[in-house]
Design an enzyme around this catalytic site. Structure first.
Site, PDB file in Angstrom:
ATOM      1  N   ASP A 161       0.848  -1.193   0.000  1.00 18.23           N
ATOM      2  CA  ASP A 161       0.000   0.000   0.000  1.00 18.23           C
ATOM      3  C   ASP A 161       0.885   1.245   0.000  1.00 18.23           C
ATOM      4  O   ASP A 161       2.076   1.178   0.290  1.00 18.23           O
ATOM      5  CB  ASP A 161      -0.928   0.008   1.218  1.00 18.23           C
ATOM      6  CG  ASP A 161      -2.251   0.722   0.936  1.00 18.23           C
ATOM      7  OD1 ASP A 161      -2.342   1.434  -0.085  1.00 18.23           O
ATOM      8  OD2 ASP A 161      -3.193   0.563   1.739  1.00 18.23           O
ATOM      9  N   HIS A 348      11.369  13.887  16.270  1.00 20.55           N
ATOM     10  CA  HIS A 348      10.432  14.513  17.201  1.00 20.55           C
ATOM     11  C   HIS A 348       9.321  13.554  17.667  1.00 20.55           C
ATOM     12  O   HIS A 348       8.303  13.996  18.194  1.00 20.55           O
ATOM     13  CB  HIS A 348       9.804  15.777  16.590  1.00 20.55           C
ATOM     14  CG  HIS A 348      10.781  16.901  16.440  1.00 20.55           C
ATOM     15  ND1 HIS A 348      11.644  16.977  15.370  1.00 20.55           N
ATOM     16  CD2 HIS A 348      11.059  17.960  17.232  1.00 20.55           C
ATOM     17  CE1 HIS A 348      12.401  18.049  15.496  1.00 20.55           C
ATOM     18  NE2 HIS A 348      12.084  18.657  16.617  1.00 20.55           N
ATOM     19  N   HIS A 458      19.297  23.794  20.036  1.00 17.96           N
ATOM     20  CA  HIS A 458      19.613  24.367  18.721  1.00 17.96           C
ATOM     21  C   HIS A 458      20.903  25.197  18.771  1.00 17.96           C
ATOM     22  O   HIS A 458      21.026  26.215  18.099  1.00 17.96           O
ATOM     23  CB  HIS A 458      18.456  25.235  18.204  1.00 17.96           C
ATOM     24  CG  HIS A 458      17.214  24.477  17.933  1.00 17.96           C
ATOM     25  ND1 HIS A 458      16.049  25.070  17.494  1.00 17.96           N
ATOM     26  CD2 HIS A 458      16.927  23.141  18.032  1.00 17.96           C
ATOM     27  CE1 HIS A 458      15.110  24.152  17.344  1.00 17.96           C
ATOM     28  NE2 HIS A 458      15.627  22.977  17.668  1.00 17.96           N
ATOM     29  N   TYR A 465      12.730  25.978  25.355  1.00 16.40           N
ATOM     30  CA  TYR A 465      12.930  24.534  25.346  1.00 16.40           C
ATOM     31  C   TYR A 465      13.387  24.050  26.723  1.00 16.40           C
ATOM     32  O   TYR A 465      13.097  22.923  27.114  1.00 16.40           O
ATOM     33  CB  TYR A 465      13.980  24.152  24.307  1.00 16.40           C
ATOM     34  CG  TYR A 465      13.437  24.052  22.894  1.00 16.40           C
ATOM     35  CD1 TYR A 465      12.742  22.928  22.467  1.00 16.40           C
ATOM     36  CD2 TYR A 465      13.622  25.085  21.988  1.00 16.40           C
ATOM     37  CE1 TYR A 465      12.252  22.822  21.176  1.00 16.40           C
ATOM     38  CE2 TYR A 465      13.135  24.998  20.685  1.00 16.40           C
ATOM     39  CZ  TYR A 465      12.451  23.868  20.282  1.00 16.40           C
ATOM     40  OH  TYR A 465      11.959  23.775  19.002  1.00 16.40           O
TER      41      TYR A 465
END
Length: 1020
Positions: A161, A348, A458, A465
């Site tokens: 699929d 994530h 980052h 964060y």
């Protein structure tokens, strides 16, 4: 809509150099044209499906000779697109120790191929990039795919699929797994490796031996950890009503889960990353459809069922909930959310799968009853990346805030779900060692917690964060505390220091806009719960069971909420913490903090290591100047005022207080956000090529300085300035020199303030006269001083006001998302340097929380023979200020061994920040090397043919994971001085000319303290 939009959606990736993606479900209504089975049969079936309601079934009949052949011109486009990716889902009823072989080419030749292992049951997917991941390289005439059946099994069936011939995908996304161990191997070293390295984590062997015997204390400790952690999971449960079970049954019905013998079917459970198969810039409707049938919503239901099962007293209800949970668990495994499956891409995933682990832990007894405990543990350990904790501590890569925020509890749940046995205890010891190592100070820009207390994500100071990380870590540290699995003392101290520093740079709830990352809203708030957990975890050295400082900060943040923590702390006579006083440098992040009374002042810069801003599509679109020297003053919020000068309603993004900028039209200032390279997403994170930026502190006073250089991406390579801030008590002296550029089209400005006017008639006191007019403009006069007390009771003294312009006006702008026009009333005080200035400069002072009389007194003092402060030097060699009340001299030396207007410092071997005070025969100093030296030599930015710096990802830099390097600062000090005997890391050598060469080790941008004594007063 019941199915994801990529069943029938046409979406284009709308960015430079993009490739259109047109995808439909070709395995839905009938066997596609030009699909043929050699030694086999193709048919449509509803027995299993991933999209729509049917999938293609391939029955093969001859081992090694059965082939599925697909002919399509879509393959011809692959050769021209380096990001072309082949995608397919395969369902296998019976695990096979064999493989499929996918071959791409023409009628006469194979040019690319890959293997797909069949050692699984359920759905699995392949996201395989043609150019990077396959054997061979695609060619422009390629038009045939052949899929070769296993060679060791005579016959069998597979279901196919969502086959996509050519999809453009971010190369960071695909991840290797048990079916595709060759995909994106470099991902194990990438910035998102904490998500994508599940295959490598799973293959990490234990380094600890098994315990020969489990002691009763071991079991007691494990039971205490389990009890504490389960209590945390149950405490998060929402209040349930009398129809809670019926509500769960209704939510469960959405997934259409049904059983037919040993077969289970239901609505597909999508990964968030599946939207990449539609577009790299998906619409909100695509995201919403993904959310409705996504893993996060599914696992939230699992946790709701588990929590209700644990708290329900009704046996009938518990039986219903047990059945629902097992159906959810089995369907999830069948859908591919199982051991060894990478789901194509899972970056994530911790944000979306976290409830799965908690739910399974609560339902351990039920899972074990149904003989699914081993299978569930393996899946939990796989997706949580538990194997990362088995790496040797001295070889551990840095873990980032995402892991602490979203995967820490998941890993702990994976361990706790195991039955008590030596293997479980070995995992727990490894987990504790790993956690300690990752909380301890990290000396790169990658890890989370820095030696100075900064919290990173980052490659940047990022409290938004950080709060997620603190919320994830502190409950675990508490759960482990007081047991043989407690984190090490240094780790505990590091986490405590980071939380303490966040307390220092919030006032008391919000942090400055300059450290808001890509979300400059002014609405972020410090969390209180981490401080409660840290308080209950006790002191790092174990001397006290309650950390009273953490508890007092919690009570300050908690307000008047009544709960078990507040009650316990108050009963121990702990009171809310008051406002603190001091100065701190976070040179990891280039952020200085200065506090007095109830106010907070901060300064932010950037250099060749730390970014100037972070912008994403629709986030911080005008934030280019955020770290061009932003100075903020925050007061405590009241009902009438939020304590900030900022409001995203008419805010002029060119005039950020403290910064020196080029004033551009908004269309020119808007970020041009691109996918710069294969190391990054679609984002903008620019750095300078200058090393010098940072601060130092001395006796609760401080200074910060930077060399500013614009980025060539926006043709600002000629834009330069040297800036400094000297912070003494409530006085701030602001200096600028060497301001220059060759850009004549737009003016260069330094902004003293931009204040939102809640009332347009807010009063400003100008040279002693109250002004409430609106609109209003006043220009300063050359050679004459100017004093202004603004509407926030901050005073400004400008010795020469010739370049000053004060305005009160209505401003029209765009919001930070660039989603709408904004309008607001603001007052601005600007120093105008003109167009294409050459060696322009400025000097002004601020008095925080002052009044007209105090500011007038400052002006009078500065015009007298006994000034409050003196600017001794302000040029490109050095900025030097002397502060009279404490006889402190502060020096920013931008080069080496330059001629200085200073009576003490005669030379230096490295650029530095220095503050000192001489009292009689004693000389006290503080020195900082602002260059953290993640790499040596000239700037490493790649250059264009005409010598301009290219934009590349911060994650692509070779030094991204390199530790800061210490230096030895040598200062030639006038006069004969000695150090106290036994002082480590400090040397003083008397020179032939009678002066002293002082050598001190500098590291991590942390101020090195120096105490010297006159040579004839040697201290023993």
């Amino acid at each position: 809509m019941n199915r994801l939009l990529f069943v029938f959606l046409f979406v284009c990736w709308q960015s430079a150099g993009s490739y259109a993606q047109i995808q439909t479900d070709i395995c839905e209504n009938s066997v596609p044209n030009n699909w043929n089975a050699i030694n086999g049969r193709l048919s449509m079936t509803a027995d299993h499906f991933k999209l729509g309601k049917q999938a293609l079934k391939w029955d093969w009949t001859t081992a090694g000779k059965s082939i599925l052949k697909v002919q399509n011109d879509a393959f011809k486009a692959v050769a021209a697109n380096p990001r072309s990716t082949f995608v397919v889902w395969i369902y296998n009823d019976t695990p096979i120790n064999d493989k499929l072989v996918f071959k791409f080419g023409t009628q006469d030749k194979t040019v690319s191929s890959f293997d797909f292992n069949l050692n699984f049951k359920g759905w699995r997917t392949a996201w395989v990039m043609y150019h990077r991941d396959m054997v061979g390289k695609p060619q422009a005439d390629m038009d045939i795919l052949t899929v070769h059946a296993p060679t060791t099994v005579k016959k069998g069936s597979l279901f196919i699929d969502q086959l996509m011939y050519d999809v453009t995908i971010n190369p960071r996304s695909p991840m290797r797994d048990e079916q595709l161990p060759f995909v994106n191997p470099e991902g194990d070293k990438a910035a998102n490796a904490h998500w994508n390295s599940l295959y490598a984590f799973n293959r990490t062997p234990h380094y600890l031996p098994l315990q020969v015997k489990l002691e009763s204390t071991d079991r007691t400790d494990m039971a205490q950890i389990s009890q504490r952690y389960k209590e945390q999971i149950l405490s998060s449960a929402k209040t349930v009503g009398k129809n809670a079970v019926q509500d769960v049954e209704k939510a469960f019905s959405y997934w259409n889960i049904g059983r037919d013998g040993g077969r289970i079917t239901g609505r597909p459970v999508y990964s968030t990353n599946d939207i990449e198969l539609v577009s790299l810039s998906p619409t909100e409707s695509v995201k919403e459809t993904n959310r409705l049938s996504g893993i996060k919503r599914y696992t939230e239901l699992m946790l709701q069922v588990a929590q209700l099962y644990q708290t329900s007293p009704d046996a009938v209800d518990k039986q219903k909930l047990e059945g629902i949970f097992i159906d959810l668990l089995d369907h999830l495994e069948d859908q591919g959310w199982a051991y060894g499956s990478g789901m194509g891409a899972l970056h994530h995933h911790g944000y979306n799968l976290s409830d799965y682990y908690s739910a399974c832990l609560l339902m351990k007894d039920v899972i074990k009853k149904h003989n699914k405990l081993d299978r569930t543990f393996k899946s939990m350990a796989w997706f949580s990346g538990l194997g990362r904790t088995l790496q040797l501590p001295d070889q551990l890569p840095s873990s980032n805030i995402d892991v602490f925020n979203t995967l820490l509890g998941s890993m702990l749940s994976s361990i706790l779900i195991m039955d008590d046995a030596p293997e479980k205890f070995r995992y727990m010891h490894s987990f504790s060692n790993w956690l300690s190592k990752n909380i301890e100070p990290d000396h790169t820009i990658e890890g989370a917690f820095k030696p100075d207390g900064a919290v990173f994500h980052h490659g940047n100071l990022y409290p938004a964060y950080g709060i997620g990380g603190y919320t994830g870590i502190t409950p675990i540290v508490y759960a482990l505390s007081g047991t043989s699995f407690s984190v090490r003392q240094q780790a505990h101290e590091s986490l405590r220091n980071s939380l303490l520093m966040m307390h220092y740079y919030t006032n008391p709830y919000k942090w400055p806009i300059s450290v808001s990352g890509r979300h400059p809203t002014g609405n972020w708030r410090i969390p209180d719960v981490p401080y409660a957990y840290m308080a209950m975890a006790g002191m790092p050295d174990g001397s006290l069971k309650t950390d009273t400082l953490m508890a007092s900060i919690y009570l300050k943040l908690n307000g008047k909420k009544q709960n078990k923590w507040a009650t316990a702390f108050k009963s121990s006579q702990i009171k809310p913490v008051g406002y603190t006083r001091g100065h701190w440098n976070l040179n990891y992040g280039l952020f200085d903090i200065h506090r007095r009374q109830d106010w907070l002042l901060t300064v932010r810069g950037h250099n060749r290591y730390f970014i100037s801003h972070e912008s994403y599509p629709g986030a911080n679109m005008y934030g280019r100047y955020f770290a061009y020297g932003q100075l903020e003053v925050l007061f405590p919020a009241t009902k009438a005022d939020d304590g900030s000068n900022f409001k995203d309603e008419g805010w002029d993004w060119n005039n950020i207080p403290g910064t020196t900028t080029l004033h551009l039209p908004l269309d020119n200032l808007r970020a041009n956000i691109i996918n710069a390279d294969d190391y990054s997403g679609i984002e903008e994170m620019l750095i300078s090529d200058e090393r010098f930026a940072g601060g130092t502190t001395f006796k609760n006073q401080g200074m910060f300085a930077m060399k500013l250089h614009g980025h060539d991406k926006y043709d600002m390579g000629s834009f330069r300035a040297t800036k400094s801030w000297f912070m003494f008590d409530n006085l701030v002296i602001n200096l600028g020199s060497g301001i220059q550029n060759t850009i004549a089209a737009y003016p260069t400005e330094t902004t003293l303030f931009q204040n939102y006017l809640k009332d347009s008639t807010d009063v400003f006191n100008i040279n002693g006269t109250a002004i409430n007019s609106f609109p209003y403009t006043k220009k300063g006069e050359a050679g004459k001083p100017l004093t202004i007390v603004d509407n926030r009771n901050i005073g400004y003294y400008i010795p020469d006001a010739g370049d000053i312009v004060l305005t009160k006006a209505t401003q029209v702008s765009r919001d930070q998302k660039d989603s709408r026009k904004t309008i607001g009333n603001f007052a601005k005080l600007i120093l105008q340097h003109g167009s294409a200035p050459v060696d322009a400069g400025y000097q002004y002072a601020m008095l925080i929380k002052t009044n007209k009389q105090a500011l007038e007194s400052l002006a009078l003092l500065q015009g007298s023979t006994k000034p409050l402060y003196k600017v001794l030097q302000k040029d490109n060699a050095a900025h030097i200020v002397w502060y009279a009340p404490q006889q402190i001299t502060a020096v920013a030396v931008f080069g080496t061994n330059n001629k200085l207007s200073d009576s003490l410092l005669m030379g230096n071997n490295r650029p530095c920040l220095l503050m000192y005070q001489q009292k009689g025969e004693q000389l006290s100093m503080s020195v900082t090397d602002p260059d953290l030296a993640f790499y040596e030599g000239p700037d490493d930015s790649p250059l264009t043919a005409d010598g301009k710096r290219k934009e590349v990802s911060i994650y692509s830099r070779n030094w991204y994971r390199s530790p800061a390097k210490p230096s030895v600062m040598q200062l030639l000090v006038k006069g004969s001085w000695v150090v106290k005997a036994g002082t480590n890391g400090l040397q003083a050598s008397l020179q032939p000319d009678g002066n002293t060469l002082v050598s001190v080790k500098c590291t991590d941008g942390i101020a090195s303290k120096i105490e010297l004594f006159k040579e004839n007063k040697r201290r023993i």
